[in-house]
Design a protein around this motif. Sequence first.
Motif, mmCIF file in Angstrom:
data_model
loop_
_atom_site.group_PDB
_atom_site.id
_atom_site.type_symbol
_atom_site.label_atom_id
_atom_site.label_comp_id
_atom_site.label_asym_id
_atom_site.label_seq_id
_atom_site.Cartn_x
_atom_site.Cartn_y
_atom_site.Cartn_z
ATOM 1 N N THR A 69 24.258 12.518 31.417
ATOM 2 C CA THR A 69 24.816 11.609 30.414
ATOM 3 C C THR A 69 24.609 12.226 29.043
ATOM 4 N N ILE A 70 25.623 12.124 28.197
ATOM 5 C CA ILE A 70 25.500 12.526 26.794
ATOM 6 C C ILE A 70 25.700 11.278 25.946
ATOM 7 N N ASP A 71 24.710 10.997 25.100
ATOM 8 C CA ASP A 71 24.811 9.936 24.098
ATOM 9 C C ASP A 71 24.828 10.631 22.746
ATOM 10 N N TRP A 72 25.809 10.311 21.916
ATOM 11 C CA TRP A 72 25.773 10.890 20.581
ATOM 12 C C TRP A 72 26.222 9.877 19.553
ATOM 13 N N SER A 73 25.667 10.031 18.379
ATOM 14 C CA SER A 73 26.028 9.151 17.270
ATOM 15 C C SER A 73 26.168 9.985 16.007
ATOM 16 N N THR A 74 27.058 9.518 15.161
ATOM 17 C CA THR A 74 27.349 10.193 13.901
ATOM 18 C C THR A 74 27.302 9.165 12.789
ATOM 19 N N VAL A 75 26.656 9.503 11.695
ATOM 20 C CA VAL A 75 26.682 8.686 10.484
ATOM 21 C C VAL A 75 27.480 9.471 9.457
ATOM 22 N N ILE A 76 28.608 8.891 9.048
ATOM 23 C CA ILE A 76 29.487 9.522 8.060
ATOM 24 C C ILE A 76 29.187 8.890 6.712
ATOM 25 N N HIS A 77 28.829 9.717 5.743
ATOM 26 C CA HIS A 77 28.503 9.239 4.402
ATOM 27 C C HIS A 77 29.767 9.252 3.549
ATOM 28 N N LYS A 78 30.181 8.063 3.096
ATOM 29 C CA LYS A 78 31.382 7.916 2.272
ATOM 30 C C LYS A 78 31.051 8.210 0.806
ATOM 31 N N ALA A 79 32.063 8.586 0.049
ATOM 32 C CA ALA A 79 31.877 8.922 -1.369
ATOM 33 C C ALA A 79 31.375 7.728 -2.182
ATOM 34 N N ASP A 80 31.738 6.496 -1.766
ATOM 35 C CA ASP A 80 31.327 5.302 -2.508
ATOM 36 C C ASP A 80 29.953 4.781 -2.082
ATOM 37 N N ASN A 85 29.184 4.362 11.047
ATOM 38 C CA ASN A 85 28.446 4.772 12.239
ATOM 39 C C ASN A 85 29.389 4.812 13.435
ATOM 40 N N VAL A 86 29.351 5.918 14.160
ATOM 41 C CA VAL A 86 30.163 6.087 15.363
ATOM 42 C C VAL A 86 29.223 6.525 16.481
ATOM 43 N N SER A 87 29.255 5.803 17.609
ATOM 44 C CA SER A 87 28.396 6.148 18.750
ATOM 45 C C SER A 87 29.223 6.170 20.026
ATOM 46 N N LEU A 88 28.805 7.035 20.952
ATOM 47 C CA LEU A 88 29.507 7.155 22.220
ATOM 48 C C LEU A 88 28.520 7.593 23.295
ATOM 49 N N SER A 89 28.686 7.065 24.493
ATOM 50 C CA SER A 89 27.881 7.459 25.635
ATOM 51 C C SER A 89 28.827 7.745 26.791
ATOM 52 N N ILE A 90 28.678 8.936 27.384
ATOM 53 C CA ILE A 90 29.558 9.315 28.490
ATOM 54 C C ILE A 90 28.713 9.834 29.638
ATOM 55 N N GLU A 91 28.991 9.305 30.828
ATOM 56 C CA GLU A 91 28.362 9.797 32.054
ATOM 57 C C GLU A 91 29.280 10.857 32.660
ATOM 58 N N PHE A 92 28.710 12.002 33.007
ATOM 59 C CA PHE A 92 29.462 13.071 33.651
ATOM 60 C C PHE A 92 28.938 13.262 35.064
ATOM 61 N N GLY A 102 33.444 15.808 35.731
ATOM 62 C CA GLY A 102 34.347 14.724 35.378
ATOM 63 C C GLY A 102 33.577 13.662 34.613
ATOM 64 N N SER A 103 34.297 12.769 33.976
ATOM 65 C CA SER A 103 33.639 11.690 33.224
ATOM 66 C C SER A 103 33.839 10.354 33.913
ATOM 67 N N ALA A 104 32.880 9.486 33.729
ATOM 68 C CA ALA A 104 32.941 8.120 34.247
ATOM 69 C C ALA A 104 32.666 7.202 33.064
ATOM 70 N N GLU A 122 43.574 5.751 26.490
ATOM 71 C CA GLU A 122 42.148 6.073 26.594
ATOM 72 C C GLU A 122 41.990 7.591 26.699
ATOM 73 N N PRO A 123 40.888 8.138 26.211
ATOM 74 C CA PRO A 123 40.705 9.591 26.322
ATOM 75 C C PRO A 123 40.339 10.005 27.743
ATOM 76 N N PHE A 124 40.944 11.098 28.213
ATOM 77 C CA PHE A 124 40.536 11.711 29.467
ATOM 78 C C PHE A 124 39.529 12.792 29.083
ATOM 79 N N VAL A 125 38.304 12.691 29.609
ATOM 80 C CA VAL A 125 37.204 13.535 29.156
ATOM 81 C C VAL A 125 36.623 14.311 30.329
ATOM 82 N N TRP A 126 36.318 15.585 30.095
ATOM 83 C CA TRP A 126 35.608 16.393 31.075
ATOM 84 C C TRP A 126 34.684 17.349 30.328
ATOM 85 N N ALA A 127 33.757 17.948 31.066
ATOM 86 C CA ALA A 127 32.801 18.876 30.470
ATOM 87 C C ALA A 127 32.695 20.120 31.333
ATOM 88 N N ARG A 128 32.239 21.186 30.709
ATOM 89 C CA ARG A 128 31.967 22.408 31.449
ATOM 90 C C ARG A 128 30.792 23.125 30.807
#
Length: 188
Positions: A69-80, A85-92, A102-104, A122-128
Amino acid sequence: MMNLHAPIKALGLFGMLLIMWLVVPAPCHAGNIGTFVGEYHGTSIYNAEEELKARDLDVKITETGRGFTIDWSTVIHKADGREKNVSLSIEFYATDRPDIYGSAMRTGLFGKRVPNDPLQGEPFVWARIVGKTLTVHALYITDDGGYEMQVYERSLDADGNMDLVFKRFRNGEPIRDVTGKLKRQNKY
């Protein structure tokens, strides 16, 4: 007098091992995921309209029984001063092809985790995994029938830290590049 039972016993043992090899399912292709397992934190930089912008990144990679599983999050700092915050968790899960996963990402009709449907937006996701690089591909089919591809290349350096290269393409044309450096926080 020659003992005929020894060769028969050896042949029987060989036959039993052959049957077990054919019948017992092989374990998942764990590949090289063990070297990536851990938590990482860092920053990335991207160039938007010739202005460099920073993002905070967190990545957690956990090995599972069927893959990882990959869990990742991003905090984007705006000019103002705002933050997005963007987070995603994908099971491979392991496939029949070594080091391709393959992704589940959603639960199917019968309660099993299954891949997304790109025809539903929806996104079709795979890893290698190739060497010290874990690459995640996400394919989106756009409303006009074109496509968008997002590619996350996570490579480990000699110290076990992670270099990130993110690329986004629309209909084959590059539209964004992001690079980052993440320091390993711990390894499981």
